[in-house]
Design a protein around this motif. Structure first.
Motif, PDB file in Angstrom:
ATOM      1  N   ASP A  12      14.825  23.074  80.967  1.00 59.38           N
ATOM      2  CA  ASP A  12      15.952  23.358  81.854  1.00 59.38           C
ATOM      3  C   ASP A  12      16.937  24.289  81.157  1.00 59.38           C
ATOM      4  O   ASP A  12      16.768  24.624  79.980  1.00 59.38           O
ATOM      5  N   ILE A  19      18.437   8.956  72.950  1.00 60.60           N
ATOM      6  CA  ILE A  19      18.349   9.007  74.415  1.00 60.60           C
ATOM      7  C   ILE A  19      17.127   8.258  74.948  1.00 60.60           C
ATOM      8  O   ILE A  19      17.064   7.966  76.133  1.00 60.60           O
ATOM      9  N   PRO A  40      22.889  21.720  79.302  1.00 63.96           N
ATOM     10  CA  PRO A  40      23.656  21.739  78.053  1.00 63.96           C
ATOM     11  C   PRO A  40      22.810  21.493  76.796  1.00 63.96           C
ATOM     12  O   PRO A  40      23.272  21.726  75.684  1.00 63.96           O
TER      13      PRO A  40
HETATM   14  P1  ADP Z   1      19.976   8.282  83.148  1.00 59.79           P
HETATM   15  O1  ADP Z   1      19.608   7.383  84.252  1.00 59.79           O
HETATM   16  O2  ADP Z   1      21.343   8.032  82.592  1.00 59.79           O
HETATM   17  O3  ADP Z   1      19.709   9.724  83.430  1.00 59.79           O
HETATM   18  P2  ADP Z   1      17.882   8.516  81.195  1.00 59.79           P
HETATM   19  O4  ADP Z   1      17.316   7.474  80.305  1.00 59.79           O
HETATM   20  O5  ADP Z   1      16.953   9.228  82.103  1.00 59.79           O
HETATM   21  O6  ADP Z   1      19.042   7.799  81.996  1.00 59.79           O
HETATM   22  O7  ADP Z   1      18.639   9.584  80.300  1.00 59.79           O
HETATM   23  C1  ADP Z   1      19.508   9.141  79.249  1.00 59.79           C
HETATM   24  C2  ADP Z   1      20.555  10.195  78.913  1.00 59.79           C
HETATM   25  O8  ADP Z   1      19.928  11.314  78.273  1.00 59.79           O
HETATM   26  C3  ADP Z   1      21.250  10.785  80.121  1.00 59.79           C
HETATM   27  O9  ADP Z   1      22.306   9.967  80.553  1.00 59.79           O
HETATM   28  C4  ADP Z   1      21.776  12.100  79.549  1.00 59.79           C
HETATM   29  O10 ADP Z   1      22.952  11.854  78.813  1.00 59.79           O
HETATM   30  C5  ADP Z   1      20.660  12.503  78.579  1.00 59.79           C
HETATM   31  N1  ADP Z   1      19.703  13.481  79.186  1.00 59.79           N
HETATM   32  C6  ADP Z   1      18.486  13.195  79.748  1.00 59.79           C
HETATM   33  N2  ADP Z   1      17.883  14.321  80.177  1.00 59.79           N
HETATM   34  C7  ADP Z   1      18.723  15.346  79.897  1.00 59.79           C
HETATM   35  C8  ADP Z   1      18.657  16.781  80.098  1.00 59.79           C
HETATM   36  N3  ADP Z   1      17.602  17.359  80.666  1.00 59.79           N
HETATM   37  N4  ADP Z   1      19.727  17.507  79.659  1.00 59.79           N
HETATM   38  C9  ADP Z   1      20.794  16.920  79.066  1.00 59.79           C
HETATM   39  N5  ADP Z   1      20.922  15.581  78.850  1.00 59.79           N
HETATM   40  C10 ADP Z   1      19.899  14.799  79.257  1.00 59.79           C
END
Ligand code: ADP
Length: 369
Positions: free
Chosen positions: A291, A304, A294
């Motif tokens: 993507d 994460i 950020p």
């Molecule tokens: P959520 O339901 O909060 O999206 P995830 O486990 O899917 O939970 O993701 C955890 C966190 O990782 C997100 O809240 C975000 O802060 C970060 N994150 C996930 N994918 C991306 C991305 N493509 N770009 C930026 N930050 C991301």
């Protein structure tokens, strides 16, 4: 000096090195790239439930249970070729004689005679693992107990909204619609919690078949196409070369790809581009989602994938519960694969899923060419 310490001269003051290593609370093994133990402390021998002399005359792979020994051997091969990099390490957790050990290996980046050494730390994490398991079981029981009455409640609301008990007025309909949406949200949360709990205990039921990777990737893309278009984001799919089939639960893998693309869309600016690439790389099929959002800081990249972890800067503005990536990681790992993330050179991030390509003997006869 303890008897269990055997040390060549690594260019470090021997007595200092020996006392640090001997008094460390964790098992420490220093090996060459072939796995031959060159130095070890008593804690390592205790963790591996063997004698110090056995440790010092063995290769590390032969001291571990069979599958983990093979994995660590492959990691040694890979790490010995890695250039200086903080992220170059291998971690594995396994059971040995009723205790749970975390085994982390890092290459030691030195030059000259001492080049090509590995340090492996062995930590007894039995208590932490048991506590985490108890917490998972507790979560699972609570989620299960809450889900049943909630489903009944939602069923009744659905019926009333469908006028099963007679016509209802607009104001009652509007109030009940809010309750219905809340029930749906809570049921989704409980389902996610049950998925995480099952994944963590390895009891996620997978229906494994020989499946085409393109198939579940394209279905995931189509599920999210309208969402992408509504924000002017171009959602592209590129397949490079011929993609072998994998043995997998396609619904679960579709769920993983949907989650990663939906995150990519959530964190992407309007009118940007999200690209899904499918390709073969040696013995794995890779599905990556890039993507122009950020990106994710290096320090956050491992976190994460932990449950409930959300980055503070994105967490406050975007909806989500921080469970999607934890579930995705568990599903991919239960398929024998892995999920990783890196930042793109320009901006944005790329999440990659790797799935092992099955050998001939793993394919059912009728699917063989
Ligand atoms: P959520 O339901 O909060 O999206 P995830 O486990 O899917 O939970 O993701 C955890 C966190 O990782 C997100 O809240 C975000 O802060 C970060 N994150 C996930 N994918 C991306 C991305 N493509 N770009 C930026 N930050 C991301």
């Amino acid at each position: 000096m303890t008897d269990s310490i055997k040390s060549d001269n690594f260019g470090i003051d021997r007595s200092v090195l020996e006392s640090v290593i001997a008094s460390a609370g964790v098992g420490i093994l220093i090996c060459d790239t072939e796995g031959n133990v060159r130095l070890a402390n008593d804690a390592a021998a205790r963790a591996l439930t063997t004698s110090a002399s056995t440790v010092l005359t063995s290769r590390i792979f032969d001291l571990l249970p069979l599958p983990q020994g093979a994995e660590v051997r492959a990691a040694f091969r890979h790490l010995s070729k890695t250039a200086c990099d903080d992220e170059a390490f291998h971690e594995i957790t396994f059971e040995i004689e009723g205790q749970t050990l975390k085994c982390v290996t890092h290459p030691i980046f030195t030059t000259g005679e001492d080049a090509g050494l590995m340090v492996t730390l062995l930590q007894n994490v039995t208590a932490e693992t048991q506590a985490a398991r108890a917490q998972t079981e507790f979560t699972s029981v609570i989620a299960h107990e809450l889900r049943t009455p909630l489903t009944a409640l939602k069923g009744s609301i659905d019926l009333v909204l469908a006028n099963a008990g007679g016509e209802i007025g607009d104001s009652v309909r509007s109030l009940l619609s809010i309750s219905q949406a809340s029930c749906n949200r809570l049921i989704r949360l409980l389902d996610d919690l049950l998925d995480v709990a099952q994944a963590e205990t390895g009891s996620l039921k997978l229906r494994m078949h020989v499946v085409s990777v393109d198939g579940f990737v394209l279905r995931a893309v189509e599920t999210l196409r309208a969402q992408a278009e509504s924000r002017g984001i171009r959602l592209l799919v590129r397949t490079t070369g011929e993609i072998p089939a994998v043995v997998a639960d396609q619904d679960r893998l579709e769920q993983v790809v949907v989650n990663i693309i939906s995150n990519a869309l959530k964190f992407s600016p309007e009118k940007s581009r999200v690209t899904v690439n499918v390709r073969r790389s040696q013995s794995v099929v890779q599905v990556s989602v890039s993507d122009e959002g950020p990106g994710i800081r290096e320090t956050d990249r491992a976190n994460i994938f932990r449950k409930f972890y959300r980055l503070p800067e994105t967490g406050s503005t975007e909806t989500g519960r921080g469970l999607g990536l934890a579930i995705s990681k568990a599903i991919v790992e239960q398929h024998g694969g892995r999920i990783t993330v890196r930042n793109r050179r320009s901006h944005g991030s790329t999440f990659t899923i790797e799935l092992p390509i099955p050998g001939e003997d793993e394919l059912p006869r009728k699917n063989k060419q």
